[in-house]
Write a protein that holds these residues in place. Structure first.
Motif, PDB file in Angstrom:
ATOM      1  N   GLN A  71      -7.243   7.679  -0.886  1.00 46.29           N
ATOM      2  CA  GLN A  71      -7.566   6.450  -0.630  1.00 46.29           C
ATOM      3  C   GLN A  71      -8.418   6.179  -1.931  1.00 46.29           C
ATOM      4  OE1 GLN A  71     -10.432   5.601   2.343  1.00 46.29           O
ATOM      5  NE2 GLN A  71     -10.433   3.539   2.178  1.00 46.29           N
ATOM      6  N   THR A  90       0.813  -1.024   0.089  1.00 50.71           N
ATOM      7  CA  THR A  90      -0.093   0.136  -0.134  1.00 50.71           C
ATOM      8  C   THR A  90       0.964   1.359  -0.188  1.00 50.71           C
ATOM      9  OG1 THR A  90      -0.017   0.078   2.429  1.00 50.71           O
ATOM     10  CG2 THR A  90      -1.801  -1.442   1.320  1.00 50.71           C
ATOM     11  N   GLU A 136      -5.885   5.004  -4.676  1.00 47.11           N
ATOM     12  CA  GLU A 136      -5.249   3.716  -4.430  1.00 47.11           C
ATOM     13  C   GLU A 136      -6.318   2.646  -4.518  1.00 47.11           C
ATOM     14  OE1 GLU A 136      -2.769   1.637  -0.639  1.00 47.11           O
ATOM     15  OE2 GLU A 136      -3.662   3.725  -0.164  1.00 47.11           O
ATOM     16  N   CYS A 137      -7.433   2.618  -4.493  1.00 44.93           N
ATOM     17  CA  CYS A 137      -8.408   1.942  -4.780  1.00 44.93           C
ATOM     18  C   CYS A 137      -8.348   1.521  -6.403  1.00 44.93           C
ATOM     19  CB  CYS A 137      -9.552   2.277  -4.370  1.00 44.93           C
ATOM     20  SG  CYS A 137      -9.928   1.854  -2.649  1.00 44.93           S
ATOM     21  N   CYS A 178     -12.619  -0.844  -1.801  1.00 43.12           N
ATOM     22  CA  CYS A 178     -11.502  -1.319  -2.148  1.00 43.12           C
ATOM     23  C   CYS A 178     -11.294  -3.058  -2.236  1.00 43.12           C
ATOM     24  CB  CYS A 178     -10.436  -0.947  -1.189  1.00 43.12           C
ATOM     25  SG  CYS A 178      -9.739   0.518  -1.603  1.00 43.12           S
ATOM     26  N   MET A 203      -5.015  -0.160  -7.018  1.00 40.38           N
ATOM     27  CA  MET A 203      -4.772  -1.584  -6.643  1.00 40.38           C
ATOM     28  C   MET A 203      -5.774  -2.595  -7.436  1.00 40.38           C
ATOM     29  SD  MET A 203      -2.595  -1.617  -4.654  1.00 40.38           S
ATOM     30  CE  MET A 203      -1.417  -0.582  -3.786  1.00 40.38           C
TER      31      MET A 203
END
Length: 190
Positions: A88, A78, A91-92, A174, A95
């Protein structure tokens, strides 16, 4: 040899081609010679986004073989574990691009682009709201002093609710268990 994906008459076709490029950006299916499709490109874009945001590829190793093993067996770190503050929702998105299972990624680069554009609109709205609240706080503090801070915060909150009221923002999940359009900003339905 690894596959090269081509879109032919609306269908994805794999073509044999030599692997060219940096092994740190290969999708798991390229390493294991499984069928490739547009989601293979989504993985590569996710790895590139990860590198742009963090300054390093998602997987590192002392040799190309160790990097390939990590791609197949490890989750990418992460951004927080790397000491980075990344939104966030962004990042989701990254990922999801880096999911090991090809079916868990965005179907197409266009779908990924739409998700990034939606996030950009959300972040721009939040930045405008933040600026309005800061300006309101500064103006009231200058005029009335810190004694009226509670009133200032109440007015800022009311303004925030009014500004955000024009949009329905679904939270991103996520884990991948959320609805397919989770996180998409949509105008309210009338």
């Amino acid at each position: 040899m690894a596959g090269l994906v081509q879109l032919v008459e609306g269908h994805v076709q794999g073509v044999e081609a030599p692997v060219v490029g940096d092994v740190r950006y290969l999708a798991p299916e390229q390493i294991t010679s499984r069928p490739l499709d547009t989601r293979t490109d989504v993985y590569a874009l996710g790895a590139t986004l990860f590198a742009l945001l963090s300054g390093r590829p998602p997987f590192k190793g002392s040799s190309p073989v160790r990097v390939l093993a990590k791609i197949l067996t490890s989750a990418p770190p992460t951004f927080a574990t790397l000491g980075l503050k990344v939104d966030q929702d962004l990042e989701c998105i990254v990922m999801k691009c880096l999911e090991k299972a090809i079916g868990d990624r965005y179907e197409t680069c266009a779908e990924l682009a739409a998700e990034l554009e939606s996030l950009e609109k959300t972040l721009k709205s939040a930045a405008r709201l933040n600026k309005l609240v800061r300006e309101e706080l500064a103006a009231d503090a200058e005029q009335y002093g810190d004694a009226r801070r509670t009133r200032i915060v109440e007015r800022a909150a009311a303004q925030a609710i009014e500004t955000i009221g024009d949009f329905t923002i679904a939270s991103r999940d996520c884990s991948g268990d959320g609805p397919p359009d989770a996180g998409v900003v949509r105008p309210p339905t009338e």
